[in-house]
Scaffold this active site. Structure first.
Site, PDB file in Angstrom:
ATOM      1  N   HIS A 138      48.372  44.675  33.550  1.00 31.55           N
ATOM      2  CA  HIS A 138      49.217  45.829  33.866  1.00 31.55           C
ATOM      3  C   HIS A 138      48.766  47.055  33.076  1.00 31.55           C
ATOM      4  O   HIS A 138      48.669  48.157  33.621  1.00 31.55           O
ATOM      5  CB  HIS A 138      50.673  45.491  33.537  1.00 31.55           C
ATOM      6  CG  HIS A 138      51.661  46.538  33.941  1.00 31.55           C
ATOM      7  ND1 HIS A 138      52.924  46.236  34.387  1.00 31.55           N
ATOM      8  CD2 HIS A 138      51.594  47.895  33.958  1.00 31.55           C
ATOM      9  CE1 HIS A 138      53.584  47.355  34.669  1.00 31.55           C
ATOM     10  NE2 HIS A 138      52.793  48.370  34.408  1.00 31.55           N
TER      11      HIS A 138
ATOM     12  N   GLY B 123      43.998  53.124  32.478  1.00 29.84           N
ATOM     13  CA  GLY B 123      42.985  52.381  31.744  1.00 29.84           C
ATOM     14  C   GLY B 123      43.612  51.576  30.623  1.00 29.84           C
ATOM     15  O   GLY B 123      44.816  51.600  30.389  1.00 29.84           O
TER      16      GLY B 123
ATOM     17  N   ASP C  35      49.910  20.277  39.503  1.00 29.64           N
ATOM     18  CA  ASP C  35      49.301  19.192  40.261  1.00 29.64           C
ATOM     19  C   ASP C  35      49.708  17.875  39.616  1.00 29.64           C
ATOM     20  O   ASP C  35      49.280  17.571  38.503  1.00 29.64           O
ATOM     21  CB  ASP C  35      47.775  19.344  40.252  1.00 29.64           C
ATOM     22  CG  ASP C  35      47.074  18.265  41.076  1.00 29.64           C
ATOM     23  OD1 ASP C  35      47.789  17.454  41.706  1.00 29.64           O
ATOM     24  OD2 ASP C  35      45.840  18.235  41.084  1.00 29.64           O
TER      25      ASP C  35
END
Length: 381
Positions: free
Chosen positions: A68, A74, A249
């Site tokens: 962000h 920058g 998973d």
């Protein structure tokens, strides 16, 4: 406490205008603080490790905060500034990504420790950049080169975040355009979207995809219906719960993916849902390999609806070029797999290193100078 900015700084922010010309030239030095504050990088690393040991979600929060910060003006630490009397700062923009509050406290802790040893030497922007890299390495991801020498910006406006940051429902064209404004390519966009392989998101962000869309039972037609039911169970209407951006998973006893070969392993703190991996792209693609002797054949890939949690994730599959890049990062095409000993997360990790090195050196030449803040939440008075 809210910080107070000078009127002159507000004026400088106004004349800066619309930002353009973003570039990623090399920062001064990788070992910028070798003489001025040799302890700095060690302090960042040890604090990040301790934070992740206490709360594994800290890693995703730091990575999200760095992303962000670099996207607006920058990588200048502007995301760290508190709101002033002249309006809300970037952190008040309400951009509904993964929860970031914990990351602000970690940066404050690092800054306090560094200031005690090396006053007014190490910028908040550098601290955030280093912390994000160290967090991902600690969680089992790759390391990338972090050059130092950034200065902290003076300006932070919430409306700029809303304008420059791509939203969670952004379509593919918008995603490409937002990244292009920063000098980042379409491939960079898809690769950096892989940050969604870790962390959580608020249910309110995805509620419309579960209940108010055009598909059966209000489910977004691009979302895998089985996965949608799983999300609905975690996110009843009006819920303030958090869900994983990429579900864990559990197919192999809940084990974590193999870590990047040769990466710095500091702690055994990785856990399902908090491990950077190409699994994100497998989920987004809606494809899964068949098991058995034909597992390497692309002809044996069964197409399913996407399991991307955010609409912007699923939109990566809405164009031919997007699909190709998602398949590449998922490792479905054998010719795209890197030649490293561990191919588990290739080519994603290899590509992520290159894209993160670009992202972490973004600069906005239109911003008015900078400083090394004493407090990351406010400019020096």
């Amino acid at each position: 406490m809210k910080s107070v900015s000078f009127v002159s700084l507000l004026f400088l922010g106004l004349i800066a205008g619309v930002h353009g010309g973003y570039s990623y030239p090399p920062m001064p030095l990788v070992k910028f603080y070798t003489k001025e504050c040799p302890e700095a990088r060690g302090i960042v690393q040890s604090t990040v490790v301790a934070a992740i040991k206490k709360n594994v979600g800290s890693g995703a929060a730091l990575w999200n905060l760095h992303y962000h910060d670099c996207f607006v003006r920058g990588c200048d630490g502007s995301i760290l500034l508190d709101s002033s009397n002249y309006g809300p700062a970037e952190k008040e923009s309400g951009v509904p990504d993964s929860p970031k509050e914990i990351a602000y406290d970690i940066i404050d802790e690092i800054k306090y420790a560094v200031e005690t040893i090396c006053p007014r030497t190490v910028s908040c922007a550098d601290i955030l950049t280093l912390a994000a890299r160290d967090a991902i390495a600690e969680l089992g991801g790759p390391e990338w080169k972090v050059c130092s020498g950034r200065l902290d910006g003076f300006i932070s406006y919430a409306n700029e975040s809303k304008f420059y940051m791509p939203g969670p429902s952004a379509d593919y064209q918008t995603l490409v355009q937002k990244f292009a404004l920063k000098g980042l390519t379409e491939m960079d966009m898809v690769v950096l979207s892989g940050a969604h392989s870790i962390g959580k998101v608020k249910c309110s962000v995805i509620e419309s995809s579960l209940y108010n869309s055009s598909g059966p039972c209000g489910v977004d037609p691009t979302l895998d219906p089985t996965y949608a039911m799983e999300l609905k169970a975690q996110c009843p209407i009006g819920s303030s719960n958090l869900v994983f951006l990429t579900p864990p998973d559990t197919s192999v006893n809940g084990s974590s993916p193999v870590p990047y070969p040769g990466h710095r392993r500091l702690l055994a703190t990785r856990s399902a849902g908090n491990v950077p991996s190409k699994r994100y792209y497998v989920q987004v693609s809606g494809k899964n390999r068949k098991k058995g002797k034909d597992a390497k054949s692309n002809q044996n890939l069964k197409v399913r609806n996407s399991k991307g949690t955010l609409r912007s994730d699923r939109n990566l599959m809405s164009t031919k070029s997007g699909k190709a890049l998602v398949y590449r990062e998922a490792g479905f095409s054998e010719k795209d797999l890197a030649s490293a000993a561990d191919k588990e997360n290739q080519p994603f990790f290899h590509d992520l290193v290159k894209s993160m090195e670009k992202l972490s050196t973004l600069k906005d030449p239109s911003s008015p100078g900078g400083e090394v803040r004493c407090n990351c939440r406010s400019i020096n008075l």
